[in-house]
Scaffold this motif. Structure first.
Motif, PDB file in Angstrom:
ATOM      1  N   ARG A 126      31.461   3.158  -6.767  1.00 12.05           N
ATOM      2  CA  ARG A 126      31.132   2.661  -5.438  1.00 12.05           C
ATOM      3  C   ARG A 126      30.085   3.573  -4.797  1.00 12.05           C
ATOM      4  O   ARG A 126      30.218   4.799  -4.846  1.00 12.05           O
ATOM      5  CB  ARG A 126      32.407   2.681  -4.585  1.00 12.05           C
ATOM      6  CG  ARG A 126      32.311   1.962  -3.254  1.00 12.05           C
ATOM      7  CD  ARG A 126      33.718   1.663  -2.723  1.00 12.05           C
ATOM      8  NE  ARG A 126      34.490   2.880  -2.416  1.00 12.05           N
ATOM      9  CZ  ARG A 126      34.497   3.470  -1.218  1.00 12.05           C
ATOM     10  NH1 ARG A 126      33.787   2.994  -0.229  1.00 12.05           N
ATOM     11  NH2 ARG A 126      35.238   4.555  -1.014  1.00 12.05           N
ATOM     12  N   LEU A 164      36.109  14.186  -1.056  1.00  9.63           N
ATOM     13  CA  LEU A 164      36.859  13.138  -1.758  1.00  9.63           C
ATOM     14  C   LEU A 164      38.192  12.857  -1.070  1.00  9.63           C
ATOM     15  O   LEU A 164      38.554  11.702  -0.846  1.00  9.63           O
ATOM     16  CB  LEU A 164      37.112  13.560  -3.214  1.00  9.63           C
ATOM     17  CG  LEU A 164      35.874  13.712  -4.110  1.00  9.63           C
ATOM     18  CD1 LEU A 164      36.250  14.374  -5.435  1.00  9.63           C
ATOM     19  CD2 LEU A 164      35.211  12.362  -4.358  1.00  9.63           C
ATOM     20  N   SER A 186      24.477  11.154  -0.453  1.00 15.58           N
ATOM     21  CA  SER A 186      24.662   9.826  -1.051  1.00 15.58           C
ATOM     22  C   SER A 186      25.007   9.994  -2.524  1.00 15.58           C
ATOM     23  O   SER A 186      24.318  10.708  -3.243  1.00 15.58           O
ATOM     24  CB  SER A 186      23.379   8.993  -0.934  1.00 15.58           C
ATOM     25  OG  SER A 186      22.976   8.934   0.413  1.00 15.58           O
ATOM     26  N   HIS A 230      37.402  12.568   3.460  1.00 19.48           N
ATOM     27  CA  HIS A 230      36.449  11.548   3.919  1.00 19.48           C
ATOM     28  C   HIS A 230      36.709  10.214   3.230  1.00 19.48           C
ATOM     29  O   HIS A 230      36.685   9.170   3.860  1.00 19.48           O
ATOM     30  CB  HIS A 230      35.008  11.996   3.671  1.00 19.48           C
ATOM     31  CG  HIS A 230      34.589  13.155   4.519  1.00 19.48           C
ATOM     32  ND1 HIS A 230      33.611  13.068   5.474  1.00 19.48           N
ATOM     33  CD2 HIS A 230      35.043  14.430   4.555  1.00 19.48           C
ATOM     34  CE1 HIS A 230      33.468  14.244   6.059  1.00 19.48           C
ATOM     35  NE2 HIS A 230      34.313  15.089   5.510  1.00 19.48           N
ATOM     36  N   LEU A 231      36.933  10.272   1.915  1.00 15.69           N
ATOM     37  CA  LEU A 231      37.111   9.024   1.168  1.00 15.69           C
ATOM     38  C   LEU A 231      38.586   8.686   0.960  1.00 15.69           C
ATOM     39  O   LEU A 231      38.905   7.633   0.410  1.00 15.69           O
ATOM     40  CB  LEU A 231      36.390   9.102  -0.189  1.00 15.69           C
ATOM     41  CG  LEU A 231      34.896   9.442  -0.156  1.00 15.69           C
ATOM     42  CD1 LEU A 231      34.299   9.420  -1.572  1.00 15.69           C
ATOM     43  CD2 LEU A 231      34.129   8.470   0.742  1.00 15.69           C
ATOM     44  N   ARG A 232      39.468   9.558   1.360  1.00  9.90           N
ATOM     45  CA  ARG A 232      40.926   9.391   1.203  1.00  9.90           C
ATOM     46  C   ARG A 232      41.327   9.194  -0.258  1.00  9.90           C
ATOM     47  O   ARG A 232      42.312   8.501  -0.552  1.00  9.90           O
ATOM     48  CB  ARG A 232      41.456   8.230   2.066  1.00  9.90           C
ATOM     49  CG  ARG A 232      41.078   8.317   3.524  1.00  9.90           C
ATOM     50  CD  ARG A 232      41.539   9.579   4.194  1.00  9.90           C
ATOM     51  NE  ARG A 232      42.995   9.773   4.197  1.00  9.90           N
ATOM     52  CZ  ARG A 232      43.575  10.938   4.484  1.00  9.90           C
ATOM     53  NH1 ARG A 232      42.848  12.001   4.773  1.00  9.90           N
ATOM     54  NH2 ARG A 232      44.880  11.047   4.486  1.00  9.90           N
ATOM     55  N   LEU A 233      40.560   9.766  -1.166  1.00 10.44           N
ATOM     56  CA  LEU A 233      40.941   9.747  -2.581  1.00 10.44           C
ATOM     57  C   LEU A 233      41.771  11.009  -2.835  1.00 10.44           C
ATOM     58  O   LEU A 233      41.269  12.039  -3.277  1.00 10.44           O
ATOM     59  CB  LEU A 233      39.699   9.711  -3.477  1.00 10.44           C
ATOM     60  CG  LEU A 233      38.875   8.419  -3.397  1.00 10.44           C
ATOM     61  CD1 LEU A 233      37.541   8.569  -4.119  1.00 10.44           C
ATOM     62  CD2 LEU A 233      39.663   7.239  -3.968  1.00 10.44           C
ATOM     63  N   GLU A 238      27.366   9.535   3.373  1.00  6.51           N
ATOM     64  CA  GLU A 238      28.030  10.071   4.559  1.00  6.51           C
ATOM     65  C   GLU A 238      27.247  11.234   5.133  1.00  6.51           C
ATOM     66  O   GLU A 238      26.561  11.953   4.414  1.00  6.51           O
ATOM     67  CB  GLU A 238      29.435  10.581   4.204  1.00  6.51           C
ATOM     68  CG  GLU A 238      30.377   9.494   3.777  1.00  6.51           C
ATOM     69  CD  GLU A 238      31.616   9.386   4.656  1.00  6.51           C
ATOM     70  OE1 GLU A 238      31.712  10.130   5.659  1.00  6.51           O
ATOM     71  OE2 GLU A 238      32.478   8.556   4.327  1.00  6.51           O
ATOM     72  N   GLN A 298      27.654   8.137  -5.971  1.00 13.91           N
ATOM     73  CA  GLN A 298      28.528   7.067  -6.395  1.00 13.91           C
ATOM     74  C   GLN A 298      29.876   7.676  -6.739  1.00 13.91           C
ATOM     75  O   GLN A 298      29.945   8.642  -7.494  1.00 13.91           O
ATOM     76  CB  GLN A 298      27.934   6.394  -7.641  1.00 13.91           C
ATOM     77  CG  GLN A 298      27.940   4.884  -7.561  1.00 13.91           C
ATOM     78  CD  GLN A 298      27.348   4.271  -8.810  1.00 13.91           C
ATOM     79  OE1 GLN A 298      27.759   4.594  -9.917  1.00 13.91           O
ATOM     80  NE2 GLN A 298      26.392   3.389  -8.623  1.00 13.91           N
ATOM     81  N   VAL A 299      30.944   7.128  -6.164  1.00 12.66           N
ATOM     82  CA  VAL A 299      32.274   7.626  -6.487  1.00 12.66           C
ATOM     83  C   VAL A 299      33.076   6.482  -7.086  1.00 12.66           C
ATOM     84  O   VAL A 299      33.259   5.429  -6.445  1.00 12.66           O
ATOM     85  CB  VAL A 299      32.984   8.185  -5.237  1.00 12.66           C
ATOM     86  CG1 VAL A 299      34.375   8.691  -5.601  1.00 12.66           C
ATOM     87  CG2 VAL A 299      32.163   9.311  -4.620  1.00 12.66           C
ATOM     88  N   VAL A 321      28.411   5.557  -1.940  1.00 13.13           N
ATOM     89  CA  VAL A 321      28.923   6.175  -0.725  1.00 13.13           C
ATOM     90  C   VAL A 321      27.808   6.995  -0.103  1.00 13.13           C
ATOM     91  O   VAL A 321      27.079   7.687  -0.814  1.00 13.13           O
ATOM     92  CB  VAL A 321      30.094   7.140  -1.040  1.00 13.13           C
ATOM     93  CG1 VAL A 321      30.683   7.692   0.235  1.00 13.13           C
ATOM     94  CG2 VAL A 321      31.148   6.463  -1.873  1.00 13.13           C
TER      95      VAL A 321
END
Lengths: 291, 164
Positions: free
Chosen positions: B12, B28, B6, B31-34, B16, B8-9, B14
């Protein structure tokens, strides 16, 4: 996935890490900053079965002023030490050496203890532990022991820290007043491991004669090297170019470097001598300036 | 084995469940598509993957996602405010501080950290501050120009000195 699979445990503190180590078998590794270990795991040169993460323990960054020295918690990131005002004032050589460790982004995560236990002989910090008569505080579930820098390094990437032990802190002794320092290394790029490097601390009396010396080299043997014979040449003597040359010449004979894809062993030996002269020159100049 | 991470990105929260060997950069990107954060070398040589963890610039290819548990991560996507580019991003645009663009996110994240520490660097300090970032187009000249330009346009708040 780049690294091979492993089990992961987050330690609450170093004592907890010791308990996890003793219960998880020989193929477990402490993950400090991971700035060498994760890169090795990305290449699968290292495949530990279990990682015990100490990178986020409470108060992980700690530099304590002690009488005659500083104690640095093993989990302290290199950048924290480099930015410590106390270290900057009392151990300028240590700060200067840390600035040569990799890049600042890596030093933001890489730890003092991780670097020392990794024991890369070309790294700057192991040599610093010799230059500052460091003592290593090592813990396990069985207890605690202290090892001096001269006994700590065994060979390439190997220290006396046993598989069930954790490096807890390192104490660096402060050189006497009227001391000066020097540090020189040759690396192919900024932030690379040194092809060879030399550091020196000299202490002068009121007459300018050397009363104490430390010369520590890196990148020139299977471990960092303290050149005591070269130090002895200086004791009782005042600065002269010939003195520095004589001291540095004796460095050559004790070194046993390897040839590799970058340079030959002869090159390393020869550069180590030159860098030692330069480090001694700076050390004498700085010692005179504080007199 | 799977673990829960857990963090914050870019402001936000997050959380997972991941395999522990997941690198922060893969977390990043995959999973987060950043995907603004790039992977160059996987060995922390090149600096394309630089992000900020709790305000400090780090190389996310040699960090486990698990090591970022409980932290605040900022990626290149998190620099803009309300659709306005960060002054460093803007300066890379105006000074043409990129050629192929692969190294750019890491260059910018390192530059932001550099300017936080030293809001008015000299050219030499900028070049030294970029020693952990490699541009294989060798476009360093304009990158340095962009960072020097940005240093004159940084609002007081983001130029606040800190030890990143």
């Amino acid at each position: 996935m780049k690294p091979a699979a492993f089990d992961y445990h987050r330690a609450d503190n170093l004592q907890h890490a010791c308990e996890l180590l003793s219960s998880s078998g020989d193929d477990s590794k402490i993950l400090a900053g991971g700035q060498t270990l994760i890169a090795m795991m990305n290449f699968r040169l290292a495949r530990p079965k279990v990682l015990i993460d100490v990178s986020n323990i409470a108060d992980g960054n700690q530099v304590l002023d002690e009488d005659g020295g500083i104690r640095i918690r093993a989990t302290t990131v290199q950048r924290f030490v480099e930015n410590s005002e106390s270290v900057q004032q009392r151990f300028p050589l240590l700060c200067h050496a840390i600035e040569h460790v990799a890049h600042f982004q890596i030093r933001n995560k890489g730890t003092i203890g991780g670097n020392l236990v990794n024991a890369d002989p070309a790294s700057e910090l192991p040599a610093m532990s010799l230059a500052f008569d460091a003592e290593f505080d090592i813990i396990s579930v069985a207890g605690r022991r202290t090892v001096s820098a001269s006994e700590f390094f065994v060979t390439y990437y190997t220290t006396v820290v046993a598989p069930n032990e954790v490096l807890s802190s390192i104490r660096f002794a402060e050189p006497p007043k009227n001391s000066g320092w020097g540090f020189h290394e040759v690396a192919r790029r900024a932030g690379d491991y040194a092809l060879a490097g030399s550091s020196a601390i000299v202490t002068l009396d009121a007459a300018g004669k050397c009363t104490r010396a430390r010369i520590a080299l890196f990148g020139v043997a299977a471990t960092p090297v303290r050149a005591t014979a070269a130090e002895d040449v200086l004791i009782g003597e005042a600065y002269s170019e010939d003195l520095l040359k004589a001291s540095a010449r004796s460095v050559q004979s004790i070194l046993d470097p390897e040839s590799d894809v970058h340079v030959t062993a002869d090159y390393r030996r020869s550069v180590a001598e030159v860098l030692t002269v330069r480090a001694l020159n700076d050390a004498f100049r700085r010692a005179k300036a504080v007199q | 084995m799977s673990i829960t991470v857990s963090l914050q990105v870019n402001g936000r929260n997050v959380s997972e469940t991941l395999e522990p060997q997941t690198l922060l950069v893969d977390f990043l990107r995959n999973h987060l598509r950043l995907t603004g954060t790039h992977v160059g070398c996987d060995t922390s040589q090149c600096g394309a993957c630089v992000v900020h963890v709790d305000g400090l610039a780090v190389k996310s290819c040699t960090l486990l996602a698990a090591q970022a548990h409980g932290t605040q991560v900022t990626t290149i996507e998190g620099l803009e405010t309300e659709g306005r580019l960060h002054p460093v991003q803007e300066a890379f645009r105006s000074e043409h501080g990129l050629q192929c663009g692969f190294c750019t996110p890491g260059m910018i994240m390192s530059a932001v950290a550099l300017l936080r520490r030293n809001p008015t660097p000299t050219e030499a300090q900028v070049r030294e501050g970029l020693e952990g970032n490699i541009c294989r187009c060798t476009g360093y000249h304009n990158i340095v120009k962009a960072i020097l330009t940005a240093s004159t346009h940084m609002p007081a708040q983001s130029a606040q000195a800190s030890r990143s």
